[in-house]
Design an enzyme around this catalytic site. Structure first.
Site, PDB file in Angstrom:
ATOM      1  N   HIS A 219       0.815  -1.220   0.000  1.00 17.50           N
ATOM      2  CA  HIS A 219       0.000   0.000   0.000  1.00 17.50           C
ATOM      3  C   HIS A 219       0.851   1.275   0.000  1.00 17.50           C
ATOM      4  O   HIS A 219       0.483   2.273   0.613  1.00 17.50           O
ATOM      5  CB  HIS A 219      -0.953   0.011   1.200  1.00 17.50           C
ATOM      6  N   ASP A 279      -1.068  -4.943   5.974  1.00 21.18           N
ATOM      7  CA  ASP A 279      -2.031  -5.824   5.307  1.00 21.18           C
ATOM      8  C   ASP A 279      -1.694  -6.004   3.829  1.00 21.18           C
ATOM      9  O   ASP A 279      -0.988  -5.193   3.232  1.00 21.18           O
ATOM     10  CB  ASP A 279      -3.445  -5.241   5.436  1.00 21.18           C
ATOM     11  N   GLU A 280      -2.221  -7.062   3.272  1.00 24.43           N
ATOM     12  CA  GLU A 280      -2.238  -7.289   1.822  1.00 24.43           C
ATOM     13  C   GLU A 280      -0.911  -7.030   1.128  1.00 24.43           C
ATOM     14  O   GLU A 280      -0.842  -6.281   0.168  1.00 24.43           O
ATOM     15  CB  GLU A 280      -3.314  -6.391   1.172  1.00 24.43           C
ATOM     16  N   VAL A 281       0.142  -7.655   1.600  1.00 25.89           N
ATOM     17  CA  VAL A 281       1.422  -7.490   0.915  1.00 25.89           C
ATOM     18  C   VAL A 281       1.446  -8.450  -0.269  1.00 25.89           C
ATOM     19  O   VAL A 281       1.242  -9.652  -0.114  1.00 25.89           O
ATOM     20  CB  VAL A 281       2.600  -7.783   1.869  1.00 25.89           C
TER      21      VAL A 281
END
Ligand SMILES: *[C@@H]1O[C@H](CO)[C@@H](O)[C@H](O)[C@H]1NC(C)=O
Ligand SMILES: *[C@@H]1O[C@H](CO)[C@@H](O)[C@H](O)[C@H]1NC(C)=O
Ligand SMILES: *[C@@H]1O[C@H](CO)[C@@H](O)[C@H](O)[C@H]1NC(C)=O
Ligand SMILES: *[C@@H]1O[C@H](CO)[C@@H](O)[C@H](O)[C@H]1NC(C)=O
Ligand SMILES: *[C@@H]1O[C@H](CO)[C@@H](O)[C@H](O)[C@H]1NC(C)=O
EC number: 3.2.1.52
Length: 485
Positions: A219, A279-281
């Site tokens: 992100h 989050d969400e790597v």
């Protein structure tokens, strides 16, 4: 005991609640949102006029906050007009708000309040709302207005998801290039140091903490242009493709950068906690990069990119701990077995119901404190009364011991910004976020949908009266419609 607890909480977080807690006020109780812990009216109760011109708020004798408490004085000033009509009237951070919702107007236009006894305190200490100012820029005024309505709902944490892939509106004094190159518009779509201070102080006066989130290592696309060398170059075959991935975890310069950035951020945002994301790597870019693969081999990580993520996060957590800050992270950091300090707060967001309930059990079984957001993604909308779904959630409804349940410190409603900007923020948030507010404030036994509907619909009318463009729950009308009709 409840009173003692209420008293303690009021001193910690709701200084203005105090006078109200002890207040004996005249008639049957009006509807209050979120519902107080204890509210009763004597059967023979009277009503007491609240004469607008002579009415003044004051801290009760013997109250822990004496005269001259700036937060309280500011609240008195704010609530006077809220009480007595648009130009006129009333209440506090939390106690004043309750009071303001109890004041009515008789057929002669006289303000009055029915005799009511209230003891109040929040069920959970962390009652948050997340705004995303990266996917769309929200003007300062929209943030301040949201803080007002948060206070009306007794929310006490503003989770500012301030930067993300699409834009970097935070003006950093250490790295000014980040917003110069990473904001949608470096002149108009940024939060200056003074804007940030304004938000923090405005929130403080309303009993709201500001927790900033600087989400890494994923992100972070918008960080790239202003921080050369920070992001991982992705490869197409043997050559860099020109595309960038998450923060590059294998170079020392990354940690120098992160140290300096978080030194600044931890000084700018006074709250003990920072939200560090995590989050969400996306691992595909790391996988494509030969230097990263060589590093993985050297470290013995094999093909397990979670280990590389952990390597980064652990160094980040060490840096932030050394700045004397606590941290909140999204659940993946826990899921990926990153070594954490015992006082880490895990933010549960993945929306599948069966999974989030298990995740709450897993997080608390491991002894970490948990924050729940999974069922409260209010950016998602559907036809019908979707506040009910948010209202029905019971945060402690998972398998676990009382000790585990005690580790749930609360939750946050989230308003992600893919499809939300200043044009639709307010109606999408309110009164729907009120459902989350009551779930986090009121006794767990407060679940009656019809009663909630009546009170929430009335509260929404109150919001319209205060100039908040809150959307309707269903068919009906307010005595005073938005815009003065
Ligand atoms: C006061 O009590 C009366 C009688 O129960 C009720 O009709 C009225 O709505 C109450 N007013 C307010 C402002 O709570
Ligand atoms: C409203 O005013 C009329 C006329 O003065 C009076 O008779 C009545 O009692 C008043 N109503 C209330 C609720 O005070
Ligand atoms: C990075 O830092 C580590 C520890 O401080 C040091 O051992 C290593 O040589 C550095 N690597 C580079 C490429 O400078
Ligand atoms: C919770 O932990 C169990 C046992 O370690 C594991 O099998 C399960 O996948 C975890 N569930 C979630 C949602 O993380
Ligand atoms: C919540 O309500 C129940 C039922 O009225 C009561 O037994 C309980 O003590 C209340 N909880 C708190 C924390 O006041």
């Amino acid at each position: 005991m409840a009173a003692a607890r209420a008293l303690r909480l009021s001193v910690l977080r709701l200084p203005v609640l105090l006078p109200l807690l002890l207040a004996l006020l005249p008639g049957p109780a009006g509807a209050v949102w979120p519902q107080p812990q204890v509210q009763s009216s004597p059967p023979s109760g009277g009503r007491c006029p609240v004469p607008a011109r002579r009415f003044r708020f004051a801290a009760a004798d013997g109250s822990a906050v004496g005269p001259g408490c700036a937060v309280l004085d500011a609240a008195f000033q704010r609530y006077w007009p809220l009480l007595f009509g648009r130009k006129g009237a009333v209440c506090f951070p939390a106690g004043l708000e309750t009071f303001s919702q109890l004041v009515g107007r008789d057929e002669n236009g006289t303000y009055y309040i029915n005799e009511t006894e209230i003891v109040d305190f929040p069920r959970f200490p962390h009652r948050g709302l997340l705004l995303d100012t990266s996917r769309h820029y929200l003007p300062l005024r929209a943030i301040l207005e949201t803080l007002d309505v948060m206070a009306y709902n007794k929310f006490n944490v503003f989770h500012w998801h301030i930067v993300d892939d699409p834009s970097f509106p935070y003006e950093s004094s250490t790295f000014p290039e980040l917003s110069k190159q990473g904001a949608f518009n470096a002149m108009t779509h940024v939060y200056t140091a003074s804007d940030v201070q304004t938000v923090i102080e405005y929130a403080r006066l309303r009993g709201i903490r500001v927790i900033a989130e600087f989400d890494t290592p994923g992100h972070t696309l918008s960080w790239g242009p202003g921080a050369p060398g920070l992001l991982t170059p992705c490869y197409m075959g043997k050559a860099p493709s020109g595309v960038y991935g998450p923060i590059n975890p294998i170079v020392n310069s990354t940690y120098q950068f992160v140290t300096r950035l978080f030194q600044e951020v931890s000084a700018v945002f006074p709250d003990f906690f920072l939200h560090l994301g995590g989050d969400e790597v996306d691992f595909t870019c790391w996988q494509s990069n030969p230097e990263i693969r060589a590093f993985m081999t050297k470290r013995g990580f094999g093909e397990d990119y979670k280990k590389l993520e952990s390597f980064y996060i652990q160094r980040l957590l060490d840096i932030v701990s050394s700045l004397d800050k606590g941290y909140i992270v999204w659940q993946e950091v826990f899921d990926n077995d990153v070594k954490l300090r015992p006082d880490t707060i895990i933010h549960v967001w993945k929306e599948n119901r069966l999974e989030y309930v298990k995740e709450m059990a897993n997080v608390t079984r491991s002894g970490y404190r948990a924050l729940l957001s999974a069922p409260w993604y209010l950016n998602r909308i559907s036809y019908g009364q979707d506040w009910i779904e948010a209202y029905r959630v019971e945060p402690l409804n998972f398998e676990g011991s009382p000790e585990q349940k005690a580790l749930v410190i609360g939750g946050e409603a989230c308003m992600w910004g893919e499809y939300v900007d200043v044009t639709n923020l307010t109606p999408r948030l309110w009164p729907r976020a009120g459902a989350v507010a009551e779930r986090l404030w009121s006794n767990e036994t407060v679940r009656d949908l019809e009663d909630a509907y009546t009170r929430l619909a009335e509260f929404r009318c109150t919001l319209l009266g205060r100039g908040v463009q809150a959307q309707p729950l269903y068919i009906g009308y307010c005595d005073h419609e938005f815009g003065g009709a």
